[in-house]
Design a protein around this motif. Structure first.
Motif, PDB file in Angstrom:
ATOM      1  N   LEU A 106       0.837  -1.205   0.000  1.00 57.35           N
ATOM      2  CA  LEU A 106       0.000   0.000   0.000  1.00 57.35           C
ATOM      3  C   LEU A 106       0.874   1.258   0.000  1.00 57.35           C
TER       4      LEU A 106
ATOM      5  N   GLN B 248       2.453   1.826  -3.257  1.00 57.96           N
ATOM      6  CA  GLN B 248       1.481   1.833  -4.368  1.00 57.96           C
ATOM      7  C   GLN B 248       1.676   0.672  -5.324  1.00 57.96           C
ATOM      8  N   LYS B 249       1.972  -0.499  -4.775  1.00 56.40           N
ATOM      9  CA  LYS B 249       2.090  -1.697  -5.599  1.00 56.40           C
ATOM     10  C   LYS B 249       0.768  -2.447  -5.680  1.00 56.40           C
ATOM     11  N   ALA B 250      -0.073  -2.312  -4.670  1.00 51.39           N
ATOM     12  CA  ALA B 250      -1.359  -3.006  -4.631  1.00 51.39           C
ATOM     13  C   ALA B 250      -2.149  -2.468  -3.449  1.00 51.39           C
ATOM     14  N   VAL B 251      -3.461  -2.694  -3.473  1.00 55.56           N
ATOM     15  CA  VAL B 251      -4.330  -2.319  -2.349  1.00 55.56           C
ATOM     16  C   VAL B 251      -5.043  -3.590  -1.904  1.00 55.56           C
TER      17      VAL B 251
ATOM     18  N   LYS C  73      -2.787  -3.989 -10.135  1.00 56.10           N
ATOM     19  CA  LYS C  73      -2.778  -3.665 -11.568  1.00 56.10           C
ATOM     20  C   LYS C  73      -4.156  -3.881 -12.215  1.00 56.10           C
TER      21      LYS C  73
ATOM     22  N   TYR D 153     -11.442  -5.373 -10.619  1.00 57.46           N
ATOM     23  CA  TYR D 153     -11.728  -5.099  -9.221  1.00 57.46           C
ATOM     24  C   TYR D 153     -12.746  -3.960  -9.099  1.00 57.46           C
TER      25      TYR D 153
ATOM     26  N   HIS E 266      -8.600   5.799   0.433  1.00 55.47           N
ATOM     27  CA  HIS E 266      -8.684   4.407  -0.041  1.00 55.47           C
ATOM     28  C   HIS E 266      -9.119   4.367  -1.509  1.00 55.47           C
TER      29      HIS E 266
ATOM     30  N   SER F 136      -6.304   5.319  -3.761  1.00 56.26           N
ATOM     31  CA  SER F 136      -5.345   4.216  -3.947  1.00 56.26           C
ATOM     32  C   SER F 136      -5.875   3.193  -4.943  1.00 56.26           C
ATOM     33  N   VAL F 137      -7.142   2.856  -4.819  1.00 56.99           N
ATOM     34  CA  VAL F 137      -7.759   1.882  -5.722  1.00 56.99           C
ATOM     35  C   VAL F 137      -7.745   2.417  -7.156  1.00 56.99           C
TER      36      VAL F 137
ATOM     37  N   LYS G 185      -5.684   4.574  -8.472  1.00 58.73           N
ATOM     38  CA  LYS G 185      -4.306   4.528  -8.984  1.00 58.73           C
ATOM     39  C   LYS G 185      -3.914   3.114  -9.377  1.00 58.73           C
ATOM     40  N   GLN G 186      -4.502   2.138  -8.702  1.00 60.85           N
ATOM     41  CA  GLN G 186      -4.182   0.731  -8.989  1.00 60.85           C
ATOM     42  C   GLN G 186      -5.074   0.199 -10.121  1.00 60.85           C
ATOM     43  N   GLU G 187      -5.786   1.115 -10.775  1.00 58.27           N
ATOM     44  CA  GLU G 187      -6.643   0.794 -11.917  1.00 58.27           C
ATOM     45  C   GLU G 187      -7.863  -0.051 -11.559  1.00 58.27           C
ATOM     46  N   GLY G 188      -8.265   0.003 -10.288  1.00 59.61           N
ATOM     47  CA  GLY G 188      -9.527  -0.608  -9.910  1.00 59.61           C
ATOM     48  C   GLY G 188     -10.680   0.313 -10.287  1.00 59.61           C
TER      49      GLY G 188
END
Ligand SMILES: [Mg+2]
Ligand SMILES: [Mg+2]
Lengths: 179, 179
Positions: free
Chosen positions: A26, A29-32, A73, B76, B102, B105-106, B108-111
């Motif tokens: 987190l 910023q690699k994954a949530v 991703k 996601y 939150h 972050s999601v 940015k993670q392309e969710g």
């Protein structure tokens, strides 16, 4: 001859190691990915004046899904983490049927789903894709053995080396396997 | 002239409507989306003999994420649901800052992340993408108005017609917007 660096888990549970790893993901910023709260059936709540509400009676509910989910991703990630003190096999009774059904639904919906399994005594962690787990689950349902042999885990699973930061870098394997 | 069919929500909360909708999606293998359990800090547990463990003292914790997440066609999905009794605007104080962080972050993670907002009195439900919500959140942070105007919701959000089964078919909009 360079010395092999060893990261012992210093008594941390697999769950603690994964939570720390997810915090690392987190932050960078690699994954949530988060652990879901323990589901609780709340029966009685008191509201003392000038202080927080106190739950006075509640019961643990059977979780209907896995422990962890989130996004990497853009893809959906969903997994369960389990530990065993066995040395030679992993007992399948560690899973509930509804967890398997949940992973089956996620798999059909093209989510990425797997289990992280630690053999506590040797501190080895394996990522076992759901598809492989399902084969052993069906073998048990068909009257076969009620566990996954250590050698089977080595063959169908992927060993995750213990690190310092993050402790259990499972996304490295996920990236290799699913992307 | 065909009669307009109207589905009143018969006093169900938005959360109940969404839970029913998610159950519909799960049954028909359209998506796997669940509400996360309410996070609780457990302080004291009793173990009466021959019966289930009883939680005797616990406290509500501030959730660090949104209410709902899951997978739809491999992607996601992550969202928060909120209701207001206001008629002309939606107050932004309904969100906590950590929920916005939150969703950021999601995103940015392309969710896929958004909010479902119901104006309870008119029973209208809007899907507002996170990117739009963020603009209004930043406007407030910059000293501007502390709510989203009804007209703004109509302009930047997407109205979800109430149905019978499922009740709030938000994935129809998600499919149009993000796929
Ligand atoms: Mg577990
Ligand atoms: Mg909510």
């Amino acid at each position: 001859k360079p010395k092999q660096v060893s990261y012992s888990n210093r008594g941390m549970t697999l769950e603690e190691d994964i939570n720390e790893t997810n915090q690392f993901y987190l932050t960078f910023q690699k994954a949530v990915i988060h652990k879901k709260p323990t589901p609780v059936q709340i029966v009685d709540v008191h509201y003392p004046s000038r202080s927080a509400a106190v739950i006075k009676e509640a019961y643990f509910k059977q979780p209907s899904t896995t422990d962890y989910n989130g996004v990497f991703k853009g893809r959906y990630i969903d997994f369960e983490a389990k530990e065993t003190k066995n040395k030679t096999s992993f007992p399948l009774q560690n899973f509930h049927e509804h967890q398997i059904l949940h992973m089956e639904s996620v798999h059909k919906q093209e989510g990425i789903t797997f289990v992280l399994i630690r053999f506590s005594l040797s501190e080895e962690v394996f990522l076992l894709p759901y598809e492989a787990l399902r084969v052993y689950w069906d073998r048990m349902a068909g009257g076969g053995r009620k566990s996954i042999k250590r050698e089977e885990m080595e063959e169908k699973g992927f060993s995750i080396p213990l690190g310092l930061h993050p402790r259990v870098d499972y996304l490295k394997i996920v990236h290799q396997l699913y992307f």
